[in-house]
Write an enzyme that holds these catalytic residues in place. Sequence first.
Site, PDB file in Angstrom:
ATOM      1  N   LEU A  59       1.042  -1.239   0.202  1.00 48.97           N
ATOM      2  CA  LEU A  59       0.322   0.015  -0.162  1.00 48.97           C
ATOM      3  C   LEU A  59       0.739   1.044   0.268  1.00 48.97           C
ATOM      4  O   LEU A  59       1.461   1.614   1.211  1.00 48.97           O
ATOM      5  CB  LEU A  59      -1.153   0.013   1.324  1.00 48.97           C
ATOM      6  CG  LEU A  59      -1.816  -1.280   1.239  1.00 48.97           C
ATOM      7  CD1 LEU A  59      -2.706  -0.792   2.454  1.00 48.97           C
ATOM      8  CD2 LEU A  59      -2.178  -1.416  -0.247  1.00 48.97           C
ATOM      9  N   CYS A 111      -6.438   7.446   5.695  1.00 44.80           N
ATOM     10  CA  CYS A 111      -6.787   5.922   5.143  1.00 44.80           C
ATOM     11  C   CYS A 111      -7.230   5.009   5.009  1.00 44.80           C
ATOM     12  O   CYS A 111      -7.388   4.686   3.836  1.00 44.80           O
ATOM     13  CB  CYS A 111      -6.981   4.876   6.893  1.00 44.80           C
ATOM     14  SG  CYS A 111      -5.734   5.147   8.215  1.00 44.80           S
ATOM     15  N   CYS A 199       2.167   8.511  11.819  1.00 45.80           N
ATOM     16  CA  CYS A 199       0.866   7.635  12.928  1.00 45.80           C
ATOM     17  C   CYS A 199       1.566   6.998  12.832  1.00 45.80           C
ATOM     18  O   CYS A 199       0.429   6.325  13.371  1.00 45.80           O
ATOM     19  CB  CYS A 199      -0.260   7.432  11.681  1.00 45.80           C
ATOM     20  SG  CYS A 199      -0.921   8.907  10.727  1.00 45.80           S
ATOM     21  N   CYS A 221      -5.947   0.735  10.787  1.00 45.09           N
ATOM     22  CA  CYS A 221      -6.563   1.310   9.845  1.00 45.09           C
ATOM     23  C   CYS A 221      -7.578   0.973   8.730  1.00 45.09           C
ATOM     24  O   CYS A 221      -7.955   2.016   8.514  1.00 45.09           O
ATOM     25  CB  CYS A 221      -5.279   1.239   8.245  1.00 45.09           C
ATOM     26  SG  CYS A 221      -5.287   0.159   7.519  1.00 45.09           S
TER      27      CYS A 221
END
Length: 230
Positions: A59, A111, A199, A221
Amino acid sequence: MSVAVPVDYESLNAEQLAGQIFSEYAGVPACFTCSFQTEDMVVLDILRKIQPEIAVIFLETGYHFAETYAYRDQMVAAWNLNLINALPEDTRAEHEAKRGLLHIVNPTECCNLRKVGPLMKSLEPYGVWFTGLRREQSPTRANLKKVEDHRTPNGHELKKISLLADWNWEQVTAYAKAHNIPELPLYAKGYTSIGCEPCTAISSDPNNARAGRWGGKKLECGIHTFSEKQ
């Protein structure tokens, strides 16, 4: 006529389960979502021994640590991985121009845009989805099954496989050491769960490796909660 006995997936170790899934779902496209943390590297080591070309989905939020990107590139080259970078619709610069520092104002929506949406889209071609999830990681994962049926928000159904569901951290690190898997350098700095840099902090709770994520305001997330378990 003999009746096939259902496989007890929970009784299989990680290597056995991987072999069983690839045999049972031969010909079904498979993928693995990888953050390049140690448990993911262990799963990947097991998977690539059976299916070296398995799709490895990362990701690519645009917010990862420099160390994560460098380690990802190192391992992609060393293991000749079939890497797929799942990208959000906007670059980081475009995202911040439109929404400011959304990860501070509304981390859940950030997210959703930069992780959940891209992942759900990336899962579309696959029928088997391997993960590095473990029950020990978080209270939100305590009831995790090694094999689960999932449906994404747009209705795509697939098998979700967590080879290390019943492993503890000591087993993970022991495997990595025994198989000479290099470690993401951020662990040496004290991080125990590693995601996007803004984060992610060092956990202050020795009993919860993910307590340093999102300032302790949440533990997930959303990529493992937005798909519906059947």
